[in-house]
Design an enzyme around this catalytic site. Structure first.
Site, mmCIF file in Angstrom:
data_model
loop_
_atom_site.group_PDB
_atom_site.id
_atom_site.type_symbol
_atom_site.label_atom_id
_atom_site.label_comp_id
_atom_site.label_asym_id
_atom_site.label_seq_id
_atom_site.Cartn_x
_atom_site.Cartn_y
_atom_site.Cartn_z
ATOM 1 N N SER A 30 0.802 -1.222 0.000
ATOM 2 C CA SER A 30 0.000 0.000 0.000
ATOM 3 C C SER A 30 0.835 1.273 0.000
ATOM 4 C CB SER A 30 -0.936 0.022 1.211
ATOM 5 O OG SER A 30 -0.209 0.160 2.418
ATOM 6 N N LYS A 72 0.689 4.480 7.015
ATOM 7 C CA LYS A 72 -0.028 5.303 6.044
ATOM 8 C C LYS A 72 0.532 6.718 6.105
ATOM 9 C CE LYS A 72 -2.893 1.945 5.040
ATOM 10 N NZ LYS A 72 -2.758 1.214 3.752
#
Length: 205
Positions: A30, A72
């Site tokens: 990701s 993230k």
């Protein structure tokens, strides 16, 4: 003395590393291309109060990702207005420059969103938008935002500090070994030193 100095240096550097830093292995993709799948990443332990927009953070919340810590990028903080209109991403009406994106994909197929980030929270996205399960997918819970208190650390792109600390540990070990060798050599020399000759007795006249 040299051995004690080495032990103190190694112990101090090791204690600092364990206290202030950790290393994580990225299981998914990701955050590509910034961080590849399987990459080992230095994390500086810090509170969410020190996080800034654009930082990549390690965080964990029970209601997301099964409570497991994930990486993230912080897109918005408390008070920010994050909007994706289907073409561009803006924060407080200013287009966000994102040179880190995978293949330049701003959205990755999710669609528009409009989020006013609540105070004390963060809006987070992955760099590989088409392969990131992030704030966009938790809209029912505070618009997908995460409390800053969930932050466990921030990615340390500059590895100079941990490298220096690692060198300190290595140098300490070398000094400790050198000191131990010197001590052993000295002990062996004293042990094998020939005993002084006994004085010659002279006959009494």
């Amino acid at each position: 003395m040299l051995a004690l100095l080495g032990v103190a240096l190694a112990a101090g550097a090791l204690w600092t590393v364990r206290r202030d830093y950790t290393v994580v292995t990225l299981p998914g993709g990701s955050m590509e291309p910034t961080y590849a799948r399987g990459a080992r990443i230095f994390i500086a332990k810090t509170s969410g109060a020190k996080v800034r927009r654009g930082d990549v953070v390690l965080f964990g919340v029970p209601e997301q990702f099964e409570g497991k810590p994930v990486l993230k990028r912080v897109i918005g903080l408390g008070g920010d207005h994050v909007v994706f209109d289907g073409t561009r991403l803006t924060v407080d009406s200013t287009p966000l420059k994102e040179p880190y994106l995978k293949d330049g994909e701003v959205d990755g197929g999710h669609g528009p969103y409009d989020v006013k980030v609540p105070a004390g929270r963060m809006f987070l996205l992955g760099d590989h938008r088409a392969n990131s399960y992030d704030s966009r997918y938790f809209a029912d819970a505070d618009s997908g935002t995460v409390p800053v208190t969930a932050v466990r650390g921030r990615v340390l792109d500059d590895a100079v500090v941990p490298a220096v600390l690692g060198l300190g540990v290595l140098l300490g070990v070398v000094l400790a070994l050198a000191g131990a060798v010197c001590t052993l050599v000295g002990w062996l020399k004293r042990r094998h030193r020939p005993a002084p000759a006994a004085p010659i007795a002279h006959p009494v006249a």
